[in-house]
Design an enzyme around this catalytic site. Structure first.
Site: not given
Ligand code: BGC
Length: 662
Positions: A223
Site C-alpha cells: 500500500d
Molecule cells: C490506500 C489504497 C490506495 C492507495 C493509492 C492508499 O492510501 O490505502 O487503497 O490504492 O492509497 O491511492
C-alpha cells in the site's frame, strides 16, 4: 518475454520500487510503462506526466460504492461494475486498477466499510472475485487489497492486529482466498502490523500463506507508503514498493553488500515483476471499450437500483402514491454519492434533483426545502420545512453522511445520524404520518431513536452517479427494491461484539475470534436492529420444497423453490446457511455458505440450486494446519435473511475413517 539476464543487479533492484506515485521502473526503455490507478468505485487517475502530472484526477464515472455491491448480493452486478470502470482505464491507459478491497467489516465503525463488500467472508470473497473478473475481462489488471487484517482506519499505519490462527484463516483471509480464484494481477499488502510484524515485512502472510498455500502467482505491491525497510520487505517477498521511496535502492544494496540478502532474493521479486509486466502486455491484446458514456451511466443506475435496501415499509407507504409530495433535505439536491479518500471519484455528472425526478415520474405536485446545509451548520428554514411537510400527503426526507464523516484514514465516531438530521425527522414526523426517510451512508446506521415515527426507510448506500435516479425509481415503484444488507445493523456500537477491543490504540485484539458480526450476535443472543441479509421488497416470496442431494461424503446440491406471490416480476436473494450440529469445537450458530439472486416471474416460481462442497462444512484446525470436516449432522438452512429461515434439512457428512480424528 523479459529475461532477467538482460538486467544488471542495480536495474533489478530498481525494478522493486516505483519511480513516482503511479509508475514502475522502465530500465531505459527495456520495459514498457506501467501505470497504476485507483480505485474501487471508478477511475481515479492522478499525476500522469503526459497529462501534466499533479494531484488532480481526470473526470470519470462515479460508480455505486462497494457497500452497494455488497448489498446487491449479485456477482453479475459486481462484474458489471468492474467491467464499466475498466472501460475508462482502457480509454485513459491505466494498466492496473487498484481494487477491489475485500476486508471484512469487523465493526460498523470502520471508516472504510463503504469500500468493502461484507462482514461475511463468503459473500465478500465471491463478489470480490466477480469484480476482478469484470475488470480483467477488459485486459486491465487489478489489485486485491488490503492484505491483510486492515479492519480499522485509526492508527492504520502502526496498529497491530492481534489474532489467532483459526480466526485469521476462517474469517479474515477467506475472502482473499476466494477472490484469488480470479487470478488478480497484483495483491496489495496493508499498512498495519499482523501479530506485531508489518504486512509488508510479514513473510508468513506474503510467502507461506499467499503464495505457497493460496497459490498466488502475481506480484505483491505495498500500500502507498506501507513499505518501511525495503530490504526487510524484500525478505518477506514484497515484490513492488509503492510509491517511489528515496532510500529503497540503498537499503537493498547495502543489505546485499552485507550479505543480508542474496542475489536470489532480489531475483525472486525482480522476476515476479518482469512476469507481471509481461502478463500485462499479453492482457493488452484483449483490451476493449465496451460501453458508451451513456451506457456507463445506465450501468451505474442499474447497479444503484439493484443494491439499495428497503428497511421499512409500513402500511405499504411505498411505492409513493399519486398524491402531493414534500421532499426535504439538501442531500436530495446534492446527494452523498461516494465516501472520501483514495477511492473518491471526480465526476462531472450533475445529479438531477430528486424532487424534479419524482415530479416528472409521478406527475404530481412536489414541494422542496433544503432543511439543512452541509454537515456543519444547523437546520435552516426549520419552520417552513415543517409547514411544507404538514401540507403534503407524503414526505420524502433525505439524510445521511457525506465525506466529512465517512473517509479513509479515520474511523466513524458514531452510528447515529447527525443530531440535526434526527431532529428534522422527529419534527416532520409530528406533522405528517407518511414520512419516508432515505439514508445515504457507507455503513450501518442506528435508526432506532426515530424509526418508529416514520413509515418507510430506504437505505441507499452511496449510489455514485446513479444515486437520485435509482432512489426515484424505487420510491415510485418503477423498480422493485431487491438489495439486502451485507452487514448487521446493531442497535448501538456497544452491542458490537468486537467493540470493547476495537481500535483501542496500537494493539487491536481480535478477542471475539470467529464470533463477530451476525455470528457474534447470534451466539451471544444480542438483539440487532436489522439482521445480516435483511431487505424488503414490494413483492412477497415463499420458499418451498427443499431437497438436499448428497453428491459426495461431504458435499451436496441444495435445491428449493422461490415463489413470487405478487403480480409483478421481482428479484429475490435467497441465502443458504450451514449449522454444525455435532462438532466438538466451537462453531457459530450458522454461517452463510451460498446465495442466489433470481428474477422470479409474477405469480411464478423458480427452482434454485446451489452446491455445497467439503470446505463449506469444514472449520480450520490449527492442529492439522488444514481444513477439517468432522463427520456428523449439519443443518442446511435456507432463508430470506439470517433471521428469517424458511426451510431446513439435515445433511450427514460421512468421510472415510482415515480422514477422521475421534
Ligand atoms: C490506500 C489504497 C490506495 C492507495 C493509492 C492508499 O492510501 O490505502 O487503497 O490504492 O492509497 O491511492
Amino acid at each position: 518475454m523479459y529475461d532477467l539476464k538482460n538486467f544488471t543487479l542495480d536495474e533489478k533492484i530498481r525494478l522493486l520500487t516505483g519511480i513516482d506515485a503511479w509508475r514502475l521502473y522502465m530500465a531505459d526503455g527495456k520495459l514498457p510503462e506501467v501505470f497504476l490507478s485507483d480505485g474501487p468505485h471508478g477511475l481515479r487517475r492522478v499525476g500522469n506526466p503526459k497529462e501534466g502530472g499533479g494531484d488532480t484526477t481526470i473526470f470519470a464515472t462515479a460508480m455505486p460504492n462497494v457497500v452497494n455491491l455488497g448489498n446487491g448480493w449479485d456477482e453479475g452486478l459486481a462484474r458489471l461494475s468492474g467491467s464499466t470502470i475498466a472501460d475508462e482505464c482502457v480509454m485513459h491507459g491505466s494498466d492496473v486498477l487498484l481494487a477491489p478491497g475485500v476486508n471484512i467489516k469487523r465493526s460498523p465503525l470502520c471508516g472504510r466499510n463503504f469500500e468493502y463488500f461484507s462482514e461475511d467472508p463468503v459473500l465478500a470473497g465471491r463478489l470480490g472475485k466477480a469484480f476482478i473478473e469484470g475488470v480483467q475481462s477488459k485486459g486491465v489488471g487489478t489489485s486485491l487489497k488490503h492484505y491483510a487484517l486492515n479492519n480499522s482506519e485509526n492508527d492504520r499505519y502502526s496498529a497491530s492486529s492481534e489474532i489467532d490462527e483459526r480466526t485469521m484463516r476462517e474469517i479474515y483471509l477467506t475472502p482473499f482466498e476466494i477472490a484469488l480464484q480470479a487470478k488478480p494481477t497484483t495483491v496489495m499488502c496493508s499498512y498495519n502490523k499482523i501479530n506485531g510484524i508489518h504486512a509488508s515485512e510479514n513473510r508468513y502472510l506474503l510467502k507461506d500463506i499467499l503464495r505457497d498455500t493460496f497459490g498466488f502467482e502475481g506480484i505483491v505491491i505495498s500500500d502507498w507508503g506501507a513499505c518501511h525497510n525495503r530490504f526487510k520487505s524484500l525478505k518477506a517477498t514484497l515484490d513492488l514498493c509503492m510509491p517511489e521511496k528515496g532510500d529503497a535502492f540503498d537499503q537493498v544494496k547495502e543489505a546485499y553488500e552485507k550479505g543480508w540478502v542474496s542475489e536470489e532474493d532480489i531475483d525472486y521479486c525482480a522476476e515476479n515483476v518482469l512476469t507481471f509486466i509481461a502478463r500485462l502486455q499479453e492482457m493488452k491484446k484483449i483490451r476493449k471499450v465496451e460501453w458508451t458514456k451513456e451506457e456507463r451511466h445506465e450501468n451505474t443506475v442499474k447497479i444503484a437500483t439493484e443494491s439499495m435496501v428497503l428497511l421499512k415499509n409500513d402500511d405499504g407507504v411505498l411505492p409513493l402514491k399519486k398524491r402531493s409530495i414534500c421532499v426535504l433535505g439538501e442531500l436530495a439536491k446534492k446527494p452523498a454519492i461516494c465516501g472520501g479518500g483514495s477511492s473518491h471519484v471526480r465526476t462531472e455528472y450533475t445529479q438531477k434533483h430528486l424532487a424534479d425526478l419524482l415530479k416528472e415520474t409521478l406527475e404530481v405536485e412536489v414541494d422542496y426545502e433544503d432543511a439543512y446545509h452541509g454537515h456543519t451548520c444547523g437546520l435552516v428554514g426549520a419552520r417552513s420545512s415543517i409547514e411544507r411537510a404538514a401540507k403534503a400527503d407524503q414526505v420524502v426526507l433525505v439524510v445521511g453522511e457525506d465525506t466529512s464523516l465517512v473517509c479513509e484514514a479515520m474511523n466513524r465516531t458514531a452510528l447515529r445520524l447527525l443530531p440535526k438530521h434526527e431532529m428534522l425527522i422527529e419534527n416532520v414526523a409530528r406533522v405528517n404520518e407518511n414520512v419516508i426517510v432515505v439514508i445515504e451512508a457507507g455503513s450501518a446506521i442506528d435508526t432506532s431513536p426515530w424509526q418508529h415515527l416514520v413509515k418507510g426507510i430506504l437505505y441507499a448506500g452511496y449510489g455514485g452517479d446513479g444515486t437520485n435516479e435509482a432512489i426515484c425509481a424505487l420510491l415510485c415503484g418503477k423498480s422493485v427494491p431487491c438489495g439486502k444488507l451485507s452487514e448487521t445493523f446493531p442497535f448501538a456500537a456497544d452491542d458490537v461484539v468486537s467493540n470493547p477491543n476495537y481500535a483501542r490504540g496500537g494493539i487491536d485484539r481480535y478477542e471475539e475470534g470467529i464470533l463477530y458480526g451476525y455470528r457474534g450476535a447470534e451466539y451471544n443472543e444480542i438483539p440487532v436492529l436489522y439482521p445480516f441479509g435483511y431487505g424488503l421488497s414490494y413483492a412477497a416470496f415463499d420458499y418451498e420444497n427443499l431437497t438436499v442431494e448428497k453428491t459426495g461424503d461431504a458435499s451436496c446440491t441444495v435445491s428449493y423453490d422461490v415463489i413470487n406471490r405478487s403480480d409483478f416480476p421481482a428479484k429475490e436473494i435467497s441465502e443458504v446457511y450451514v449449522r454444525d450440529i455435532s462438532c466438538r469445537v466451537l462453531r457459530p450458530e450458522k454461517e452463510l455458505k451460498a446465495f442466489s439472486k433470481d428474477l422470479i416471474p409474477a405469480n411464478g416460481k423458480k427452482r434454485v440450486s446451489v452446491t455445497l462442497t467439503e470446505r463449506d462444512f469444514a472449520y480450520y484446525s490449527v492442529n492439522l494446519k488444514d481444513w477439517y470436516v468432522e463427520n456428523g449432522a449439519f443443518d442446511i438452512l435456507v432463508g430470506a435473511s439470517s433471521d428469517d429461515i424458511r426451510l431446513s434439512a439435515r445433511f450427514t457428512a460421512t468421510l472415510p475413517e482415515e480422514k477422521q480424528f475421534t
